[in-house]
Design an enzyme around this catalytic site. Structure first.
Site, PDB file in Angstrom:
ATOM      1  N   ASP A  31      30.248  61.458   9.729  1.00 53.09           N
ATOM      2  CA  ASP A  31      29.389  61.009   8.773  1.00 53.09           C
ATOM      3  C   ASP A  31      29.372  59.624   8.676  1.00 53.09           C
ATOM      4  O   ASP A  31      30.774  59.294   7.887  1.00 53.09           O
ATOM      5  CB  ASP A  31      28.600  61.616   7.371  1.00 53.09           C
ATOM      6  CG  ASP A  31      26.881  61.520   7.749  1.00 53.09           C
ATOM      7  OD1 ASP A  31      26.548  62.453   7.494  1.00 53.09           O
ATOM      8  OD2 ASP A  31      27.320  60.865   6.435  1.00 53.09           O
ATOM      9  N   LYS A  36      29.624  61.857   1.010  1.00 50.98           N
ATOM     10  CA  LYS A  36      28.805  62.670   1.786  1.00 50.98           C
ATOM     11  C   LYS A  36      30.918  63.456   1.690  1.00 50.98           C
ATOM     12  O   LYS A  36      31.628  64.197   1.898  1.00 50.98           O
ATOM     13  CB  LYS A  36      28.484  62.708   2.675  1.00 50.98           C
ATOM     14  CG  LYS A  36      27.013  63.062   1.613  1.00 50.98           C
ATOM     15  CD  LYS A  36      26.221  63.546   3.130  1.00 50.98           C
ATOM     16  CE  LYS A  36      24.605  63.515   3.108  1.00 50.98           C
ATOM     17  NZ  LYS A  36      24.008  63.435   3.584  1.00 50.98           N
ATOM     18  N   THR A 122      16.347  67.211  17.086  1.00 48.35           N
ATOM     19  CA  THR A 122      14.873  67.716  17.581  1.00 48.35           C
ATOM     20  C   THR A 122      14.274  65.916  18.232  1.00 48.35           C
ATOM     21  O   THR A 122      14.258  64.772  17.296  1.00 48.35           O
ATOM     22  CB  THR A 122      13.994  68.429  16.379  1.00 48.35           C
ATOM     23  OG1 THR A 122      14.480  69.251  16.041  1.00 48.35           O
ATOM     24  CG2 THR A 122      12.732  68.579  16.518  1.00 48.35           C
ATOM     25  N   PHE A 153      17.805  75.592  16.000  1.00 47.67           N
ATOM     26  CA  PHE A 153      16.622  77.053  15.358  1.00 47.67           C
ATOM     27  C   PHE A 153      16.730  77.444  13.691  1.00 47.67           C
ATOM     28  O   PHE A 153      15.950  78.280  13.676  1.00 47.67           O
ATOM     29  CB  PHE A 153      16.342  77.893  16.560  1.00 47.67           C
ATOM     30  CG  PHE A 153      15.430  77.006  17.339  1.00 47.67           C
ATOM     31  CD1 PHE A 153      14.589  77.201  17.685  1.00 47.67           C
ATOM     32  CD2 PHE A 153      16.900  76.524  18.446  1.00 47.67           C
ATOM     33  CE1 PHE A 153      13.965  76.265  18.938  1.00 47.67           C
ATOM     34  CE2 PHE A 153      16.387  77.235  19.876  1.00 47.67           C
ATOM     35  CZ  PHE A 153      14.619  76.402  19.987  1.00 47.67           C
ATOM     36  N   LEU A 154      17.798  76.774  12.811  1.00 47.39           N
ATOM     37  CA  LEU A 154      18.204  77.345  12.220  1.00 47.39           C
ATOM     38  C   LEU A 154      17.349  77.301  11.156  1.00 47.39           C
ATOM     39  O   LEU A 154      15.886  75.959  10.702  1.00 47.39           O
ATOM     40  CB  LEU A 154      19.786  77.051  10.994  1.00 47.39           C
ATOM     41  CG  LEU A 154      19.362  75.046  10.803  1.00 47.39           C
ATOM     42  CD1 LEU A 154      18.987  74.871  10.210  1.00 47.39           C
ATOM     43  CD2 LEU A 154      20.724  74.766  11.447  1.00 47.39           C
ATOM     44  N   ASN A 209       8.497  75.529  16.661  1.00 45.72           N
ATOM     45  CA  ASN A 209       7.707  74.583  15.272  1.00 45.72           C
ATOM     46  C   ASN A 209       6.398  74.655  15.196  1.00 45.72           C
ATOM     47  O   ASN A 209       6.722  74.628  14.015  1.00 45.72           O
ATOM     48  CB  ASN A 209       8.971  73.863  15.245  1.00 45.72           C
ATOM     49  CG  ASN A 209      10.815  73.730  15.140  1.00 45.72           C
ATOM     50  OD1 ASN A 209      11.227  74.473  14.257  1.00 45.72           O
ATOM     51  ND2 ASN A 209      10.556  72.618  14.670  1.00 45.72           N
ATOM     52  N   CYS A 261      11.258  68.995   8.655  1.00 40.69           N
ATOM     53  CA  CYS A 261      10.708  70.291   9.943  1.00 40.69           C
ATOM     54  C   CYS A 261       9.155  70.039  10.428  1.00 40.69           C
ATOM     55  O   CYS A 261       9.181  69.188  11.492  1.00 40.69           O
ATOM     56  CB  CYS A 261      11.439  70.959  11.088  1.00 40.69           C
ATOM     57  SG  CYS A 261      13.351  70.910  11.020  1.00 40.69           S
ATOM     58  N   LYS A 264       7.019  66.355  10.313  1.00 37.75           N
ATOM     59  CA  LYS A 264       7.388  65.672  11.198  1.00 37.75           C
ATOM     60  C   LYS A 264       7.312  65.850  13.081  1.00 37.75           C
ATOM     61  O   LYS A 264       7.310  65.536  13.937  1.00 37.75           O
ATOM     62  CB  LYS A 264       8.755  65.254  11.128  1.00 37.75           C
ATOM     63  CG  LYS A 264       9.594  65.530  11.413  1.00 37.75           C
ATOM     64  CD  LYS A 264      10.752  64.524  11.558  1.00 37.75           C
ATOM     65  CE  LYS A 264      12.489  66.050  11.600  1.00 37.75           C
ATOM     66  NZ  LYS A 264      12.506  66.209  13.330  1.00 37.75           N
ATOM     67  N   ARG A 328      12.041  67.234   1.014  1.00 37.30           N
ATOM     68  CA  ARG A 328      11.345  66.326   2.116  1.00 37.30           C
ATOM     69  C   ARG A 328      10.173  67.330   2.162  1.00 37.30           C
ATOM     70  O   ARG A 328       9.788  68.316   2.896  1.00 37.30           O
ATOM     71  CB  ARG A 328      12.303  66.645   3.365  1.00 37.30           C
ATOM     72  CG  ARG A 328      13.667  65.190   3.269  1.00 37.30           C
ATOM     73  CD  ARG A 328      14.125  65.337   4.364  1.00 37.30           C
ATOM     74  NE  ARG A 328      15.256  66.321   4.587  1.00 37.30           N
ATOM     75  CZ  ARG A 328      16.131  66.253   5.451  1.00 37.30           C
ATOM     76  NH1 ARG A 328      16.026  64.695   6.407  1.00 37.30           N
ATOM     77  NH2 ARG A 328      16.627  67.756   5.754  1.00 37.30           N
TER      78      ARG A 328
HETATM   79  P1  NAD Z   1      19.705  65.275   7.352  1.00 35.87           P
HETATM   80  O1  NAD Z   1      18.887  64.012   7.141  1.00 35.87           O
HETATM   81  O2  NAD Z   1      19.878  65.973   6.309  1.00 35.87           O
HETATM   82  O3  NAD Z   1      21.640  64.745   7.741  1.00 35.87           O
HETATM   83  C1  NAD Z   1      21.571  63.572   8.615  1.00 35.87           C
HETATM   84  C2  NAD Z   1      22.823  63.071   8.675  1.00 35.87           C
HETATM   85  O4  NAD Z   1      23.245  62.023   9.628  1.00 35.87           O
HETATM   86  C3  NAD Z   1      23.061  62.351   7.124  1.00 35.87           C
HETATM   87  O5  NAD Z   1      23.818  62.685   6.782  1.00 35.87           O
HETATM   88  C4  NAD Z   1      23.249  60.944   7.507  1.00 35.87           C
HETATM   89  O6  NAD Z   1      23.970  60.340   6.886  1.00 35.87           O
HETATM   90  C5  NAD Z   1      24.202  61.159   8.629  1.00 35.87           C
HETATM   91  N1  NAD Z   1      23.864  59.755  10.460  1.00 35.87           N
HETATM   92  C6  NAD Z   1      23.176  58.370  10.074  1.00 35.87           C
HETATM   93  N2  NAD Z   1      23.177  57.645  10.852  1.00 35.87           N
HETATM   94  C7  NAD Z   1      24.910  58.257  11.678  1.00 35.87           C
HETATM   95  C8  NAD Z   1      25.825  58.096  12.845  1.00 35.87           C
HETATM   96  N3  NAD Z   1      25.552  56.845  13.114  1.00 35.87           N
HETATM   97  N4  NAD Z   1      26.722  58.430  12.706  1.00 35.87           N
HETATM   98  C9  NAD Z   1      27.787  59.414  11.867  1.00 35.87           C
HETATM   99  N5  NAD Z   1      26.606  60.916  10.988  1.00 35.87           N
HETATM  100  C10 NAD Z   1      25.090  59.631  10.446  1.00 35.87           C
HETATM  101  O7  NAD Z   1      19.042  65.736   8.826  1.00 35.87           O
HETATM  102  P2  NAD Z   1      19.319  66.945   9.182  1.00 35.87           P
HETATM  103  O8  NAD Z   1      18.015  68.062   8.106  1.00 35.87           O
HETATM  104  O9  NAD Z   1      19.902  68.294   9.401  1.00 35.87           O
HETATM  105  O10 NAD Z   1      18.461  66.987  10.478  1.00 35.87           O
HETATM  106  C11 NAD Z   1      19.273  66.378  11.821  1.00 35.87           C
HETATM  107  C12 NAD Z   1      18.267  67.006  12.714  1.00 35.87           C
HETATM  108  O11 NAD Z   1      18.247  68.121  13.528  1.00 35.87           O
HETATM  109  C13 NAD Z   1      16.541  66.585  13.056  1.00 35.87           C
HETATM  110  O12 NAD Z   1      16.198  65.881  14.379  1.00 35.87           O
HETATM  111  C14 NAD Z   1      16.112  67.264  12.381  1.00 35.87           C
HETATM  112  O13 NAD Z   1      14.217  67.051  13.182  1.00 35.87           O
HETATM  113  C15 NAD Z   1      16.775  68.284  13.747  1.00 35.87           C
HETATM  114  N6  NAD Z   1      16.883  69.705  12.416  1.00 35.87           N
HETATM  115  C16 NAD Z   1      16.960  70.142  11.628  1.00 35.87           C
HETATM  116  C17 NAD Z   1      17.200  71.697  10.702  1.00 35.87           C
HETATM  117  C18 NAD Z   1      16.809  71.708   9.396  1.00 35.87           C
HETATM  118  O14 NAD Z   1      16.206  72.638   8.723  1.00 35.87           O
HETATM  119  N7  NAD Z   1      17.337  70.628   8.624  1.00 35.87           N
HETATM  120  C19 NAD Z   1      16.403  72.259  11.249  1.00 35.87           C
HETATM  121  C20 NAD Z   1      16.626  72.145  13.150  1.00 35.87           C
HETATM  122  C21 NAD Z   1      16.616  71.093  13.801  1.00 35.87           C
END
Ligand code: NAD
Length: 458
Positions: A31, A36, A122, A153-154, A209, A261, A264, A328
């Protein structure tokens, strides 16, 4: 055992990393956020998810997981690199792919051996193709890098369970090699795998979704009509749920969907359709219904009260759903500014979300109103003029109807999650407004009291 790097330690990346380590892979979670990484190295999860911290600590002690900001070291000799960075919404509704692009470039500049890059984030259909091309364009060493899609899909709140016991793993690949690598990474999970091409995998995520978002908006639409025609949405949902073609999940009417999710992903798919000169009418409708639903209770309360100015407003629940600290697109973020603008004195309770909420709305004066974060429901309700329920936490569901009557100055409750039965709130003499059900207005309570009085006279 594969050497895996995961880019991004949010809800998706960190949970995936911890679960890959749990089944025996060697994982480095990367990260850009140093705070973090420091936290994770000390055994603390930066996000709230059941069972996550235990998994992280166990694998860290066993040496199967590590955390780092040093992407070069993590990517250079990885067999597989999973991308789990954010793809937030842009002002036109499209997905912001800049974080993905940054990681792609970092990978291209770091890898020193053949590897598979897997996009878990996504992303709109066609993005995997672009990521692969982007990596080729910036590749420094003469190695083979292929990109595969593996959407996630979590559900937040049960992310670890959902990953270890997923109903299906979707893999989207363009070669036998990529398909075989992904299949063997997931082999220890012993879960059903659906293997398709990359574009179909990308579409499966959005289609799934958006279908769920549509289901919620449909039920909210029906709930609004129920209110007008005297039907009860919970009874309606119950009746519908026995039909196996419909299923029993995602039938709860409420204050609209939120989270990172659905809002957006509906807008991103709608945007993708528009770019292709197609109007996605069903998804558009789901978005519109949801927008209106979020402030429905606030509007109802505004009609009932002359003003919120100087009123003590109890808010129960801040996060977009229980079991997560994620705010969010939460209903609270939409409604609390409206209440503050009206001069309300808010007393907010959330078992895990207050700290994050205070980053947006610090305790104390906020515009014309004030906000105070309290440690328990009773403190929020004590002397309150009105209460809004935004999240159905167990701690909130445990509050009895009598407690509202006893603690509030005026027992007036707006329940965005239909926690209580209308009858029990009426019996407890609480003025109660919920979604898609009979309102227990002052008039209804007075009428019931008069009836009681008449009965006692005879
Ligand atoms: P999040 O915002 O919680 O986490 C993203 C992380 O990426 C952050 O900690 C950020 O610091 C880090 N980051 C940014 N740039 C980086 C880089 N260059 N190198 C390493 N780390 C970097 O995001 P999330 O909720 O985990 O979602 C991530 C993706 O998964 C999105 O596309 C989302 O749509 C998808 N998704 C989310 C969920 C959910 O329930 N949250 C479920 C399915 C899919």
């Amino acid at each position: 055992m594969y050497k895996i790097a995961v880019a991004g330690t949010g809800y998706v990346g960190l949970v995936a990393g911890a679960c890959f380590a749990e089944v025996g892979h060697q994982v480095t979670c990367v990260d850009i956020d140093e705070k973090k990484v420091k936290l994770m190295k000390s055994g603390v999860s930066p996000i709230y998810e059941a069972d996550l911290e235990e998994l992280m600590q166990k694998s860290y002690v066993d040496g199967r997981i590590d955390y780092s900001t040093d992407y070069q070291s993590a990517y250079k000799d990885a067999d597989a690199i999973f991308i789990g960075v954010g793809t937030p919404e842009q002002s036109d509704g499209s997905a912001n792919l800049s974080y993905i692009a940054t990681v792609a470039r970092q990978i291209a500049e770091s890898v020193e051996k053949d590897c598979l890059v897997i996009v878990k984030s996504t992303v709109p259909v066609g993005t995997n193709d672009k990521v692969e091309q982007f990596i080729q364009d910036f590749l420094v060493n003469d190695v083979r890098v292929e990109v595969a899609s593996n959407p996630e899909f979590l559900a937040q709140g049960s992310a670890v369970h959902d990953t270890l016991h997923a109903e299906r793993i979707i893999i989207g690949t363009e070669s036998d090699w990529a398909e075989q690598v992904l299949k063997s990474i997931y082999e220890p999970f012993n879960l059903p795998i659906v293997s398709v091409n990359r574009r179909s995998a990308e579409m499966i995520k959005y289609a799934s979704n958006d279908f769920l978002a549509l289901k919620i908006s449909y039920m909210n639409d029906i709930a609004n009509l129920c209110e007008l025609v005297g039907a009860d949405i919970q009874d309606v949902a119950k009746g519908m749920s026995f039909d196996s073609r419909i299923g029993s999940k995602f039938l709860n009417a409420g204050i609209g969907y939120g989270g990172s999710c659905f809002p957006k992903d509906t807008k991103a798919l709608e945007n993708l359709a528009r770019q292709n000169n197609y109007e996605l009418k069903t998804v558009n409708a789901a978005i519109d219904v949801n927008e209106e639903q979020k402030t429905k209770l606030y509007k109802k309360a505004s009609k009932r009260l002359i003003t919120f100015s100087g009123l003590k407003v109890a808010v129960l629940g801040l996060t977009f759903k229980p079991g997560t600290d994620d705010l969010r697109e939460a209903a609270s973020l939409e409604n609390i500014p409206l209440l503050l603008e009206q001069g309300a004195d808010i007393y907010a309770y959330d078992p895990v979300g207050s700290e994050n909420f205070a980053k947006v709305h610090p305790e104390g004066n906020n515009g014309k109103g004030t906000i105070t974060y309290v440690a328990n429901v009773e403190h929020a309700l004590d002397g309150a003029n009105v209460c809004f329920i935004f999240t159905e936490w167990g701690e909130v569901k445990a509050v009895t109807p009598e407690t509202y009557k006893k603690l509030m100055r005026t027992p007036l409750v707006y329940d965005g999650r239909n926690i209580y039965s209308v009858q029990e709130m009426q019996q407890a003499d609480v003025e109660y407004y919920s979604i898609g059900r009979k309102p227990i207005s002052r008039e209804v309570l007075m009428e019931a009291k008069n009836l009681e009085l008449q009965k006692s006279r005879f």
